[in-house]
Design an enzyme around this catalytic site. Sequence first.
Site, PDB file in Angstrom:
ATOM      1  N   GLU A 231       0.612  -1.005   0.144  1.00  0.00           N
ATOM      2  CA  GLU A 231      -0.430  -0.038   0.256  1.00  0.00           C
ATOM      3  C   GLU A 231       0.682   1.303   0.012  1.00  0.00           C
ATOM      4  OE1 GLU A 231      -0.180  -2.861   1.703  1.00  0.00           O
ATOM      5  OE2 GLU A 231      -1.640  -3.120   3.013  1.00  0.00           O
TER       6      GLU A 231
ATOM      7  N   CYS B 112      -1.879  -2.575   7.888  1.00  0.00           N
ATOM      8  CA  CYS B 112      -1.068  -2.407   8.901  1.00  0.00           C
ATOM      9  C   CYS B 112      -1.842  -0.759   8.792  1.00  0.00           C
ATOM     10  CB  CYS B 112      -0.046  -2.765   9.107  1.00  0.00           C
ATOM     11  SG  CYS B 112       1.107  -1.700   7.910  1.00  0.00           S
TER      12      CYS B 112
HETATM   13  N1  THU Z   1       2.129  -6.372   4.114  1.00  0.00           N
HETATM   14  C1  THU Z   1       2.096  -5.886   2.922  1.00  0.00           C
HETATM   15  O1  THU Z   1       2.394  -5.264   2.091  1.00  0.00           O
HETATM   16  N2  THU Z   1       1.151  -4.822   3.272  1.00  0.00           N
HETATM   17  C2  THU Z   1       0.270  -4.832   4.473  1.00  0.00           C
HETATM   18  O2  THU Z   1      -0.811  -4.174   5.253  1.00  0.00           O
HETATM   19  C3  THU Z   1       0.566  -5.661   5.926  1.00  0.00           C
HETATM   20  C4  THU Z   1       1.771  -6.858   5.434  1.00  0.00           C
HETATM   21  C5  THU Z   1       3.566  -7.197   3.820  1.00  0.00           C
HETATM   22  C6  THU Z   1       4.900  -7.136   4.338  1.00  0.00           C
HETATM   23  C7  THU Z   1       5.950  -8.073   3.868  1.00  0.00           C
HETATM   24  O3  THU Z   1       6.305  -7.854   3.318  1.00  0.00           O
HETATM   25  C8  THU Z   1       4.617  -9.140   4.082  1.00  0.00           C
HETATM   26  O4  THU Z   1       3.225  -8.584   4.338  1.00  0.00           O
HETATM   27  C9  THU Z   1       4.653 -10.026   5.948  1.00  0.00           C
HETATM   28  O5  THU Z   1       4.226  -9.121   7.092  1.00  0.00           O
END
Ligand code: THU
Length: 131
Positions: free
Chosen positions: A55, A86
């Site tokens: 995001e 997140c």
């Molecule tokens: N991740 C995202 O790309 N977006 C989120 O909102 C949550 C987590 C990714 C970060 C990391 O590369 C992987 O997911 C595991 O946490």
Amino acid sequence: MVEQDILSLLRQTKDKALAHYSKFHVASVLKTRDGQLITGFNIENSSYGLTICAERVAIFKALSEGHNDFVEVYVMCDGDEPCSPCGACRQILYEYAPDATIIMVTEAGKSRSMHIRDLLPHGFNDKSLHM
Ligand code: THU
């Protein structure tokens, strides 16, 4: 229901994620008010904490290319249930995509939608900086 062209774009984008450490692939697609689509995927690093979520990659890319009016933010991740952004991404979206609906969708097309203000109630904003 998420449109087929957006679903395919999310799937293609997710396949390109640089997620060789977590193996958890995430894609984001932003839709601007004038209908343009901007993509991002998660980018990981051997220094794990430097990882950037899909995001934030999408929104920083979009902002740096001059887009600043977003109506929809799609998030697709691996798995059978839609996953939500997140906390760090919510704060960034709260500031730069305050009108956006966040659409969380699985590869199979199962989705749920929420407004960013409901995902991050009482988020920090710049009014607190100008006391
Ligand atoms: N991740 C995202 O790309 N977006 C989120 O909102 C949550 C987590 C990714 C970060 C990391 O590369 C992987 O997911 C595991 O946490």
